[in-house]
Design an enzyme around this catalytic site. Structure first.
Site, PDB file in Angstrom:
ATOM      1  N   GLN A  20     -19.167 -50.046 -43.099  1.00  0.00           N
ATOM      2  CA  GLN A  20     -19.891 -51.257 -42.727  1.00  0.00           C
ATOM      3  C   GLN A  20     -18.933 -52.148 -41.957  1.00  0.00           C
ATOM      4  OE1 GLN A  20     -21.814 -51.688 -46.858  1.00  0.00           O
ATOM      5  NE2 GLN A  20     -23.177 -52.880 -45.550  1.00  0.00           N
ATOM      6  N   SER A  21     -19.486 -52.969 -41.075  1.00  0.00           N
ATOM      7  CA  SER A  21     -18.650 -53.604 -40.047  1.00  0.00           C
ATOM      8  C   SER A  21     -17.716 -54.661 -40.586  1.00  0.00           C
ATOM      9  CB  SER A  21     -19.545 -54.208 -38.949  1.00  0.00           C
ATOM     10  OG  SER A  21     -20.295 -53.190 -38.325  1.00  0.00           O
ATOM     11  N   THR A  22     -18.147 -55.475 -41.542  1.00  0.00           N
ATOM     12  CA  THR A  22     -17.352 -56.612 -42.001  1.00  0.00           C
ATOM     13  C   THR A  22     -17.342 -56.660 -43.519  1.00  0.00           C
ATOM     14  OG1 THR A  22     -19.243 -58.122 -41.951  1.00  0.00           O
ATOM     15  CG2 THR A  22     -17.919 -57.926 -39.926  1.00  0.00           C
TER      16      THR A  22
END
Length: 710
Positions: A20-22
């Site tokens: 997941q990105s962040t």
């Protein structure tokens, strides 16, 4: 089991990749994380054993736009390349990569090792043409989706920035309010920022401003921005030169709202993207530049002048077109001298062998190649040129065109007032903190001793800080303050009109002289001339545009090492009555140096005497030595050595071995020898022994026959 999953795939490990990105998405989008972990159960349902399923979740919270920093993705690619993976499970293609380059590299590895790719939509074999096309489309769509999201987010931010409404961290001295940036409500913060700009205008250097704060014990404010209108507690720290540069270079202090000054540019090393670096763009290329958007600390003209000074202060230059800040060297024209031959800026070198004297050098390549192989245009000693320019400048400055007195008085009083204002604000802030701690302690309930002890300790700390600030303030006031009487004002007025006295004063440093010359002179060009005599033509370009010329004799290199004439005169006067050590002490006491600009020693005095034929005793010729015969027909050691053509040590050696009988005078200690003609002839023909070679040396040529002395 589907036809695409073969026994060879089930014999290998199944990798489940999570991303997941962040970190914020990991905390908030927990359902997405759960769906990705559930892929492990799907792998078991497709035929893989539990011990054959490996979950890679180390890349949670990391962006997929690049493979840098994603260790689990690299670990997956390595395992696929080694043929250890039967299938790669991911929720969708965007989880594996948002970059088409990384996505297609993984597809190629899977095709070479016959590895399957499985997501929530189906099972794909990269070696199958239709599956490969579909996987390529999914990777392209993932990359396009990332581009669309970035365009939406960045477009909205740029739209707000064009209206001056996008909020970023405000610089020190500003806070966000409803209408945009406003001055900090704390009066001490505003005064500290204004003092930085005021000091830089007077001192002209960021490091000088930082030293001014440190020397007077002043602190600079710092606030932690929490986003929006929220700020952390105000802290007062030591002012660093880097912080001063940030303040001076920021256009926000001119009241301008800016955006896009420092965009990020990719950094590529060895053919790989290793990160991004911010690059300062010219002002014409900024995305947003809205003048007069909020209250200003300095005007736009003052900001441009500050940037010009900062540029001129740089010591490392490419083309040599900058003057630089004055430094402590003896070269008076540092940063001002241009070569009259090639037009480049000349450098300053210091010769250690001549006591650190300055030399102006033009290191232009390819103009004149020395026999030693070093390429150099030309060079000239700096002492004579500095002296000539100094006399010329002082002669040009008269009472009619010099008016420095009022500016000096205003600057002195302004500096004293700024320092006093800063101390008063600091005392007021310390009293306020101590009062707040006292009120908090008074409001606590008496039975709540745990809180009471903490508040009491905090109150005592604030009182100690107040006492420390008060003590330092009193210490500052015990030092001599700037209170000018009427007599002192008149002295400053008269001194400002007598510039030579100020120039030669012991309190005037070399940096002050260089800075004064920089205010008067724009450039100095040096042109070498060899005919009709060896000279240097000094062309001075004043800031007014006028030019003047001065001719200065250019000495040879051997002239630089020549003993000064005044030293030779002192040695000549003291030589009859003083020893060399006493003469050296006298020259040192008079602060005189040798030709190499070094302190005098007894050996240096002896060398100077011999170079200038200042011997204490006159040598006697052989005839006079021969006439030193005593009444009994005996000769002294020097006379025997001259008659036989040997050294005095040889004569004494013959005396010790008994070859040459002699007697010693008990009063003077002088040896006297009887030298009949037969003994003289025998000693002349005696072989000499070269002690270095330990071999018989050739017989020295005979001297004239013994002179019969009366």
């Amino acid at each position: 089991m589907t036809p695409k999953i073969l026994p060879v795939h089930l014999s290998r490990t199944a990798y489940v990749y999570l991303r997941q990105s962040t970190p914020g998405q990991v905390r908030e989008n927990v359902e997405s994380t759960a769906r990705q972990y559930a892929l492990a159960d799907r792998a078991k349902g497709l035929g893989w054993q539990a011990d054959q399923v490996k979950v890679l979740d180390g890349d949670l919270g990391k962006s997929g736009k690049t493979a840098e920093g994603r260790d689990d993705f690299h670990r997956l690619c390595a395992a696929v390349g080694l043929g250890e993976v039967g299938a790669v499970f991911a929720l969708e293609a965007s989880r594996l990569s948002r970059s088409q380059a990384d996505w297609h590299r993984l597809l190629d590895l899977c095709a070479w090792t016959h590895t399957l790719m499985i997501d929530h939509d189906g099972i794909y074999d990269p070696n199958d043409f239709n599956d490969r096309v579909l996987l390529g489309f999914k990777g392209t769509f993932s990359h396009t989706e990332l581009h669309a999201m970035r365009m939406r987010l960045h477009g909205a931010r740029r739209s707000k920035a064009r209206r001056g409404e996008y909020r970023s961290r405000p610089p020190t001295g500003y806070v966000h309010d409803e209408g945009g940036l406003a001055l900090d409500p704390d009066e001490g913060v505003v005064a500290a920022v204004r003092q930085v700009f005021t000091l830089f205008r007077s001192l002209g250097s960021a490091y000088a401003v930082a030293r001014h704060f440190a020397a007077r014990g002043l602190r600079f404010p710092a606030r932690t921005w929490l986003g929006g209108n929220a700020f952390g507690p105000l802290e007062w720290r030591v002012l660093q030169a880097g912080r001063v540069l940030q303040i001076l270079q920021s256009p926000v202090y001119t009241g301008a709202y800016t955006y896009g000054r420092r965009p990020l540019r990719p950094v590529v090393q060895d053919g790989k993207l290793v990160g991004a670096r911010s690059v300062l763009l010219p002002r014409a290329e900024w995305e947003v530049d809205l003048p007069d958007a909020h209250p200003a600390y300095v005007t736009h003209e003052e900001y441009k002048e500050n940037q010009r000074l900062l540029t001129m202060n740089r010591t490392v230059v490419e083309t040599g077109a900058r003057q630089g800040r004055p430094r402590g060297g003896s070269a008076l024209l540092q940063g001002l001298v241009l070569c009259g031959r090639c037009g480049r800026r000349m450098q300053v070198k210091y010769r250690a062998e001549v006591g650190g004297t300055s030399v102006y050098v033009c290191p232009q390549r390819g103009v004149d190649i020395k026999p030693s192989g070093n390429a150099m245009c030309w060079s000239t000693p700096g002492a004579q040129i500095d002296t000539a320019v100094e006399h010329h400048v002082l002669a040009q400055l008269t009472e009619d065109n010099l008016d420095l007195s009022l500016e000096v008085l205003h600057q002195l009083q302004s500096d004293a007032g700024e320092a006093e204002h800063q101390w008063q604000l600091r005392l007021e802030r310390a009293r306020q903190d101590a009062g707040r701690a006292e009120r908090q302690y008074q409001l606590v309930e008496p039975e709540n001793r745990l809180v009471g002890r903490t508040l009491e300790r905090r109150w005592e700390e604030k009182l100690a800080e107040l006492a420390d600030v008060q003590a330092r303030y009193d210490e500052e006031h015990r030092q001599p303050r700037l209170t000018l009487s009427a007599e002192e004002r008149e002295r400053i007025l008269s001194l400002a009109q007598d510039l030579p006295a100020v120039w030669q004063s012991a309190t005037t440093t070399q940096e002050d002289r260089k800075e004064l010359l920089g205010l008067l002179i724009q450039q100095v060009a040096l042109v070498p001339e060899d005919l009709p005599r060896r000279q240097t033509r000094v062309r001075i370009l004043w800031h007014t545009g006028a030019t003047t010329e001065v001719l200065v004799d250019r000495p040879e290199n051997h002239d630089l090492f020549r003993t000064p004439p005044d030293c030779i005169q002192i040695i000549r006067e003291l030589m009859p009555t003083h020893t060399d050590a006493q003469i050296a002490a006298e020259l040192t006491e008079r602060r005189l140096l040798t030709g190499r600009r070094k302190p005098w020693t007894a050996l240096a005095v002896c060398t100077a005497r011999h170079q200038h034929d200042l011997t204490r005793y006159k040598r006697k010729d052989r005839g006079s030595q021969c006439r030193q015969m005593r009444a009994d027909g005996r000769y002294p050691t020097r006379a025997v050595a001259a008659l036989l053509g040997v050294d005095r040590s040889t004569v004494l050696y013959w005396c010790q071995t008994g070859l040459l009988p002699g007697v010693r005078d008990p009063d003077s200690g002088t040896w006297w020898f009887h030298l009949p003609p037969e003994l003289a002839e025998k000693l002349r023909n005696r072989p000499r022994i070269d002690r270095r070679r330990r071999q018989p040396a050739p017989v020295s040529p005979r001297v004239q026959d013994e002179v019969q002395c009366e």
